[in-house]
Design an enzyme around this catalytic site. Structure first.
Site, PDB file in Angstrom:
ATOM      1  N   ARG A 141       0.826  -1.217   0.000  1.00 28.98           N
ATOM      2  CA  ARG A 141       0.000   0.000   0.000  1.00 28.98           C
ATOM      3  C   ARG A 141       0.865   1.274   0.000  1.00 28.98           C
ATOM      4  O   ARG A 141       0.585   2.199  -0.759  1.00 28.98           O
ATOM      5  CB  ARG A 141      -0.985  -0.039   1.162  1.00 28.98           C
ATOM      6  CG  ARG A 141      -2.117  -1.056   0.909  1.00 28.98           C
ATOM      7  CD  ARG A 141      -3.082  -1.126   2.075  1.00 28.98           C
ATOM      8  NE  ARG A 141      -2.389  -1.470   3.308  1.00 28.98           N
ATOM      9  CZ  ARG A 141      -2.924  -1.380   4.519  1.00 28.98           C
ATOM     10  NH1 ARG A 141      -4.148  -0.897   4.651  1.00 28.98           N
ATOM     11  NH2 ARG A 141      -2.240  -1.732   5.578  1.00 28.98           N
TER      12      ARG A 141
ATOM     13  N   ASN B 261      -6.493  -2.771   1.832  1.00 28.05           N
ATOM     14  CA  ASN B 261      -6.420  -4.232   1.869  1.00 28.05           C
ATOM     15  C   ASN B 261      -7.838  -4.744   1.996  1.00 28.05           C
ATOM     16  O   ASN B 261      -8.648  -4.153   2.701  1.00 28.05           O
ATOM     17  CB  ASN B 261      -5.676  -4.706   3.122  1.00 28.05           C
ATOM     18  CG  ASN B 261      -4.172  -4.577   2.983  1.00 28.05           C
ATOM     19  OD1 ASN B 261      -3.650  -4.391   1.884  1.00 28.05           O
ATOM     20  ND2 ASN B 261      -3.476  -4.680   4.105  1.00 28.05           N
TER      21      ASN B 261
END
Ligand code: FE
Ligand code: MG
Ligand code: ZN
Ligand code: ZN
Lengths: 330, 782
Positions: free
Chosen positions: B27, B45
């Site tokens: 990320r 996520n």
């Protein structure tokens, strides 16, 4: 023994061999069945057929074994063995002298237990239709234990005791049958267990389970009780006594003494607090009792796992005998 | 992407990504790319991977996705991705921010892979040693590129609150890093510092504190110099550390651990130190320095001071480099090689809990260097070696598992399928959708602690990947604990023949492999279709007609005493010579007597037991053939650990000085009803024994033995004529056998499929079971 057609021969054997050997009032009455005075209280009833090969082996023969087997099954119920039936299937060609010897040792074994053979049956089969001799015995015993003895009463924290060293019978039979000559002749442990059980009952111990360690040995017995009671059993390998000659034979053949049959050894399960007292009684009264020991404890509820704490402290799962025993090491 | 929109117009897309994308700094990487291409939107996520919402011009989104695929950070892997749902209006056009959103706990089953634990990265390493850094000498430094993962995860999605780090609250400085998309520690879940994170302590075996913080490392180090055995908590569990140069200490460790001869792994402070003790190739060095940081077998130098007791009779050392910050601190202080062996008794799983360590290691360790970051589950070190045809995995565990393996293109799994593996070197595998997750090494299911770990691993991986299994796959062996477990589940059960599972484990690595292969599976013991023990097998797997057929095998021989013959190799020799009718021959009888060692006087009784067929299971095992040869050549009369005698054969062969020449053998197609070829080793054994009795060098004979086996395989492969040959089974851990066989086959234009990611040994049975069941080829016909 000649041909058994018509039953004349069977009757001859009964009259000349069996009745004199087992002499007692009920048998002498020569009825179709035995009439026995009914005792007060509960009875235990058990039967077993004996087909052991060879029929004679160091430490006994098929006759003494037929008595011990059924008498011990009664004892494991907490019952004093009292009456027994004996059924013989004899193959044409079995030497009378050998039969006489077997019957004599049956009588001797029965006397030791205090059991009466009150009824019986004999069949003679053609040569090739039997294997020299089979004996079925059924026995009735008087319950002496004040409450039922069995896996259902096994509890966490119970102690597991073993009445003596293990593996003698199975190894004696195998060595004798296969002609394996070990340095020391291994004798079967075939013996009756009632006196030891009686002493445990008389001491008013809270017996939860008794089990004789016959086919499949200690391992099979532990698995049966563990599964039936739904408890984990933890055994300590170091406390299980195996005679050196038996151990040597087991090692040679790659067998585990824990899986080898006994005919005069049993396991006792009772509250942990009574373990020492029970041990002293086993040492004094059980056949091979000088090697009696506390071998483990009953653990918590589970699927019924038997663990064996090895000499170095690893908890190994004791194999359930599957009959195949093929290697798993890759 | 929507192509209808002209270049300068803004539009938005949703990008769904699956693969190894959680816990690998994915990320933050996306956030940095978004920053670079002025993308607004978000990334998060989810249970199935990562989803990105992106708003920018078509051109910038293209640049963004290109960069995403080409600049992927090291440990990350994308298995699948798609772009969808254009212009839903979910991104606020007035807000130019790109945000990392909290993970939603959705109801859908999470199938995102948990990443393996990784060795400390170079950035963290230099910070650890930088006196000006606030984490100077802090033993729990980590970032998104390194540190604990699988061993601290309790459930998914991978977020701090669902790891064993949940008990630690980040201080403002750590929080700042954690929240800054441009920081290396952005969303690094185990992020910590000396102020807010886990702490080190050295305790005695009574649990009493001996020293804290850096004093703990100093004091542990001093104790190691004074011959102490120190338990050290690593990533996946405790190790026992002991001075590798001190014979006396190593002997003590062997006594306390009840480990006679099995080699210990050795940790070296750094590659330079390792080089002064061992010959290290470039490939070996790369492996040692990889993020997985496995144990790698390297050749010991003759001038090495590592005590011979570390690996008796073994020219190789299982070397490992420090892979946690704590290891680095300890090793740089000790400045010499330390044995680093798993902290356990015999074949039990290694300790991972502080209290348990003190209890179980009493009597083994003298003190425990521990910390308060809990390990959710034990993970052993992985072990590899390098052969001339690439790496051979001996144990796939930390650093590799549970990275999923892709199923072949045409194979998928509906629902979840559990495979329970073998009995020894057990692993379990869960297949779902397009992948198979193979657990780290679990071990020997004969012991209770391993069985408990086995059950916990099944529970955990089921929770992590798509719920309870609706189908279970196991071996044919009725006495495997894993088989009995499978039978107890009460769900549909599929049984896969052991050697077929070996073949499929190799095919899994090769994307399913060609339609038709000849599998050469040589191992110690596997339950055969005829209820005998197989282990020298040639099996054709034909996916075209959906069958597997045993087309050849080694000549069978009995093992007097069953498993006792595995431990005492001389017994395999007796069985071998008995089957070949060589026992009447006086010199042979003499030789086998010698091979029996202490058991020599039992020879007549063993022969009798064979004649009477008393506990003498019949086998075609190549592993036992190795054992028998090792015993006959006087190289090893026992296996105190798996494969010991086979290793002795390899080590002896490596010492030979002349080029190898094959001994005679025979392939017999006459008296086998089923038409399978029988490879008769008798001429080879007769020749081997005769040469040995006449005084020829056993090392050379061991070498010739290897060459013969490889030649036998080529001979059979040529008679069978299937172009692609799979080599699997424990025997192919032997690099000489594997290399000879591969060379011979390739020289004759065969295609050879070898293991590189999964082990050739039973470690991979669960993976093979999974693919075999999904391919619906589970049993071997004769
Ligand atoms: Fe195998
Ligand atoms: Mg009975
Ligand atoms: Zn890092
Ligand atoms: Zn902090």
């Amino acid at each position: 023994i000649g041909h058994g057609g018509g039953g004349r021969l069977s009757q001859q054997l009964i009259d000349t061999l069996f009745i004199p050997a087992f002499s007692n009032p009920a048998l002498k009455a020569a009825h179709d069945g035995a009439v026995i005075a009914s005792p007060s209280g509960s009875l235990a009833f058990s039967t077993d057929s004996h087909v052991v090969r060879p029929i004679e082996f160091p430490g006994g023969n098929i006759g003494s074994l037929a008595i011990h087997g059924t008498a011990n099954d009664l004892a494991m119920c907490g019952a004093k063995p009292r009456w027994m039936s004996a059924g013989f299937i004899l193959e044409e060609g079995l030497p009378i002298a050998q039969l006489r010897e077997i019957v004599a040792s049956m009588r001797h074994a029965a006397d030791e237990v205090g059991i009466q053979i009150v009824t019986g049956d004999t069949k003679v089969v053609e040569r090739g239709k039997g294997d020299s001799i089979y004996i079925n015995t059924a026995g009735i015993g008087e319950m002496q234990a004040s409450k039922p003895i069995g896996p259902a009463t096994v509890r966490e924290g119970d102690a597991i005791l073993l009445s003596g060293d293990i593996g003698r019978h199975g190894m004696a039979i195998m060595a004798h049958r296969e002609g394996l000559e070990f340095e020391t002749t291994i004798e079967s442990d075939s013996a009756h267990l009632w006196p030891a059980v009686e002493a445990l009952i008389e001491a008013q111990l809270d017996l939860h389970c008794l089990r004789d360690l016959t086919r499949g040995g200690l391992a099979a017995a532990m698995h049966e009780i563990s599964t039936a009671s739904g408890h984990e059993f933890l055994l300590d390998e170091a406390s299980i006594s195996v005679d050196e000659a038996v151990l040597g034979a087991c090692e040679l053949l790659g067998l585990d003494a824990l899986h080898v049959a006994n005919e005069g050894r049993f396991a006792v399960i009772l509250p942990g607090a009574e373990a020492e007292k029970a041990l002293a009684i086993l040492k004094a009264h059980a056949p091979g009792g000088n090697s009696a020991s506390i071998i483990g404890t009953v653990g918590p509820n589970d699927r019924g796992t038997v663990l064996l704490k090895s000499l170095i402290g690893v908890e190994r799962i004791l194999d359930r005998p599957s009959g195949e025993q093929l290697p798993r090491i890759c | 992407m929507d192509t209808k929109l002209p270049g300068k117009e803004f539009h938005e897309v949703l990008i769904y990504i699956r693969g190894t994308v959680q816990g690998v700094g994915f990320r933050p990487f996306i956030a940095r790319l978004a920053d670079r291409y002025s993308i607004s939107g978000w990334v998060r996520n989810d249970g199935r991977g990562v989803t990105i919402g992106a708003r920018q011009t078509k051109e910038n989104i293209r640049l963004f996705t290109d960069a995403l695929l080409t600049e992927l950070p090291g440990p990350a892997r994308i298995d699948d991705w798609r772009v969808e749902n254009p212009d839903t209006g979910s991104i606020d056009p007035t807000n130019a921010e790109f945000k990392i959103l909290e993970s939603p706990l959705s109801g859908e089953s999470p199938i995102v892979p948990v990443t393996p634990d990784l060795a400390i990265c170079p950035d963290c390493r230099s910070e650890l040693m930088d006196p000006d850094n606030r984490r100077y000498h802090y033993p729990f430094i980590n970032c998104t590129n390194c540190g604990p993962r699988y061993s601290i995860v309790e459930s998914l999605p991978y977020d701090r609150e669902r790891t064993t780090m949940s008990a630690f609250t980040m201080c403002p400085s750590c929080m700042e890093e954690y929240s800054n998309p441009l920081d290396r520690r952005f969303h690094a879940q185990p992020n910590a510092c000396p102020d807010c994170g886990p702490q080190l302590s050295l305790v005695g075996m009574d649990g009493g504190l001996l020293a804290g913080q850096e004093g703990a490392v100093d004091q542990a180090c001093d104790a190691l110099r004074l011959k102490a055995i120190v338990a050290v908590k690593g990533l996946g569990g405790f190790h026992l550390f002991a001075d590798a140069s001190c014979a006396e200490t190593i002997q003590l460790l062997r006594r306390r651990k009840h480990r006679d001869q099995k080699p210990f792994a050795v940790m070296f402070p750094d590659i330079e130190s390792l080089r002064s003790h061992c010959h290290v190739t470039t490939a070996e060095e790369a492996l040692l320095n990889s993020p997985a940081a496995p144990i790698v077998l390297v050749r010991q130098r003759t001038d090495s001071k590592v005590a011979v007791e570390v690996a008796p009779g073994n020219p190789w050392i299982g070397a490992i480099l420090p892979y946690t910050p704590l290891h680095i601190l300890l090793m740089s202080k000790f400045a010499g090689p330390l044995v680093a062996t798993s902290a356990n008794l015999s074949e039990e799983p290694l300790c991972s809990d502080n209290a348990e360590a003190i209890k179980r290691l009493a009597g083994i360790a003298d003190m425990v260097l521990q910390h308060d970051r809990p390990i959710a589950r034990a993970v052993d070190d992985s072990v590899l070696r390098i052969s001339s045809h690439g790496s051979i995995v001996l144990r796939r565990s930390r650093g590799y598992a549970p990275t999923p393996l892709r199923l072949p293109e045409n194979i998928g799994c509906t629902g979840a399928q559990l495979s329970v593996g073998a009995h020894l070197k057990n692993t379990i595998a869960i297949a779902m959708e397009k992948q198979v997750v193979v657990s780290p090494h679990i071990g020997d299911l004969s012991n209770n602690k391993s069985v408990k770990a086995f059950e916990r691993t099944i529970d955990l991986l089921s929770r992590l990947y798509g719920g309870t299994a609706d189908k279970v796959v196991c071996d044919l062996h009725p006495d495997y604990m894993s088989t009995q477990f499978a039978e107890s589940l009460g769900i549909p059960i599929v049984r896969v023949q052991h050697h077929l599972a070996h073949i499929f484990s190799c095919l899994l690595e090769h994307g399913g492999g060609p339609e038709k292969v000849l599998g050469v599976v040589w191992d110690g013991t596997g339950y055969g279709e005829d209820k005998t023990i197989w282990g020298g097998e040639f099996i054709i797997v034909d996916k075209g007609n959906g069958t597997a057929r045993r087309v050849a095998h080694l000549k069978p021989f009995p093992l007097p005493g069953g498993e006792a013959a595995v431990r005492q190799t001389g017994r395999s020799a007796v069985g071998l010579l008995y089957a070949a009718n060589f026992l009447g021959d006086h010199p042979m009888r003499e030789l086998v007597s010698r091979a029996l060692g202490e058991e020599a006087s039992n020879l007549p009784l063993l022969v009798k037991a064979l004649e009477k067929n008393l506990n003498a299971p019949v086998t075609t095992s190549a592993g036992r053939l190795f054992d028998a040869a090792a015993a006959l050549l006087g190289l090893s009369d026992r296996n105190t650990f798996e494969g010991q005698a086979g290793m002795a054969m390899e080590f002896a062969a490596a010492k030979s000085t002349s080029s190898p020449s094959p001994l005679p053998w025979r392939v017999d197609d006459s008296h086998h009803q089923a038409g399978a070829l029988e490879v008769d080793w008798a001429p080879m054994i007769l020749n081997l024994c005769t040469q040995f009795v006449s005084g020829n060098d056993p090392n050379q004979l061991a070498m010739d033995f290897h060459k013969t086996l490889a030649s036998m395989i080529l001979d059979v492969a040529q008679r069978i004529g299937v172009e692609s040959v799979v080599l699997s089974g424990g025997c192919f851990q032997n690099a000489i056998l594997s290399d000879f066989t591969t060379d011979l086959l390739k020289d004759s234009n065969f295609k050879v499929l070898l293991h590189h990611q999964l082990s050739p040994n039973d470690n991979s049975i669960s993976a093979g079971q999974a693919l075999a069941a999904l391919t619906d080829i589970t049993r071997v016909k004769s």
